[in-house]
Design a protein around this motif. Structure first.
Motif, short mmCIF file in Angstrom:
data_model
loop_
_atom_site.label_atom_id
_atom_site.label_comp_id
_atom_site.label_asym_id
_atom_site.label_seq_id
_atom_site.Cartn_x
_atom_site.Cartn_y
_atom_site.Cartn_z
N PRO A 113 33.19 36.53 34.68
CA PRO A 113 32.23 37.27 35.51
C PRO A 113 32.91 38.36 36.34
O PRO A 113 34.06 38.22 36.76
CB PRO A 113 31.62 36.20 36.40
N ARG A 114 32.18 39.43 36.54
CA ARG A 114 32.62 40.49 37.45
C ARG A 114 32.45 40.00 38.89
O ARG A 114 31.63 39.12 39.15
CB ARG A 114 31.74 41.73 37.28
N HIS A 115 33.21 40.59 39.80
CA HIS A 115 33.04 40.33 41.23
C HIS A 115 33.02 41.68 41.92
O HIS A 115 34.03 42.12 42.47
CB HIS A 115 34.14 39.41 41.76
N GLY B 217 34.76 45.04 44.05
CA GLY B 217 36.20 45.18 43.87
C GLY B 217 36.75 44.79 42.51
O GLY B 217 37.87 45.18 42.17
N TRP B 218 36.01 44.01 41.74
CA TRP B 218 36.51 43.52 40.46
C TRP B 218 35.48 43.78 39.37
O TRP B 218 34.59 42.95 39.13
CB TRP B 218 36.82 42.03 40.56
N PRO B 219 35.61 44.92 38.67
CA PRO B 219 34.59 45.28 37.66
C PRO B 219 34.85 44.69 36.28
O PRO B 219 34.05 44.91 35.36
CB PRO B 219 34.71 46.81 37.61
N TYR B 220 35.92 43.96 36.09
CA TYR B 220 36.35 43.56 34.76
C TYR B 220 35.61 42.32 34.25
O TYR B 220 35.43 41.35 34.98
CB TYR B 220 37.86 43.29 34.76
N ASN B 221 35.23 42.36 32.97
CA ASN B 221 34.51 41.23 32.37
C ASN B 221 35.09 40.77 31.04
O ASN B 221 34.68 39.76 30.50
CB ASN B 221 33.03 41.57 32.19
#
Length: 166
Positions: free
Chosen positions: A108-110, A113-117
């Protein structure tokens, strides 16, 4: 994976086989015979039951797990990618098929600050090698990759899978 029609839950014998092998098969010329002896069973029964559990997906795989550090692969990078959620299965399948990707999965993205999936583990002897392999993943993803990064390992932690206790 579709389970065969003969699916039945694990019985006590299957559980004992899993418990006896979950830390690894004995390092002998005939490991299944050693497990069978330990459990008071016939080796053929152990092998048939393990094959059935493999076929059903209860056991994912049986194989050697080399220590990549001991083999000289000291630059280990988890590549992380931001791709469209509606195409993650397609891209995950493609990236996971690359011969140098050892793990590939969705997380999951967060935001913000954290766009990676999409995560893909790459091992190399040098960071330059990992970066070259990362560019090959970028080629597969093309313009669908909106952002990426490489998270390098800094130390080894103990890695184990699920353990079934008695």
């Amino acid at each position: 994976m579709n389970a065969p029609n003969d699916f039945r839950p694990l019985d006590d014998t299957d559980r004992r086989i899993i418990q006896a092998t979950q830390a690894g098969l004995p390092l002998t010329a005939r490991p299944y015979h050693a497990v069978a002896e330990q459990l008071g069973m016939e080796a053929e029964d152990v092998m048939q039951r393990m094959q059935r559990m493999l076929d059903l997906g209860i056991i994912r795989r049986i194989g050697a797990v080399p220590n990549h550090y001991a083999l000289g692969y000291r630059a280990n990078g988890m590549t992380v990618w931001d791709v469209a959620d509606d195409r993650i299965d397609e891209f995950g399948e493609q990236v996971g098929q690359l011969p140098f990707v050892t793990h590939c999965y969705q997380r999951p993205r967060h935001l913000p600050g954290w766009p990676y999936n999409l995560f893909a583990m790459v091992h190399g002897k040098t960071r330059e090698e990992v970066e070259a392999k990362t560019r090959l993943i970028a080629d597969v993803l093309g313009e669908a990759s909106r952002a990426c990064d490489i998270l390098y390992s800094s130390r080894i932690l103990k890695k184990t899978g699920l353990r079934i206790s008695a």
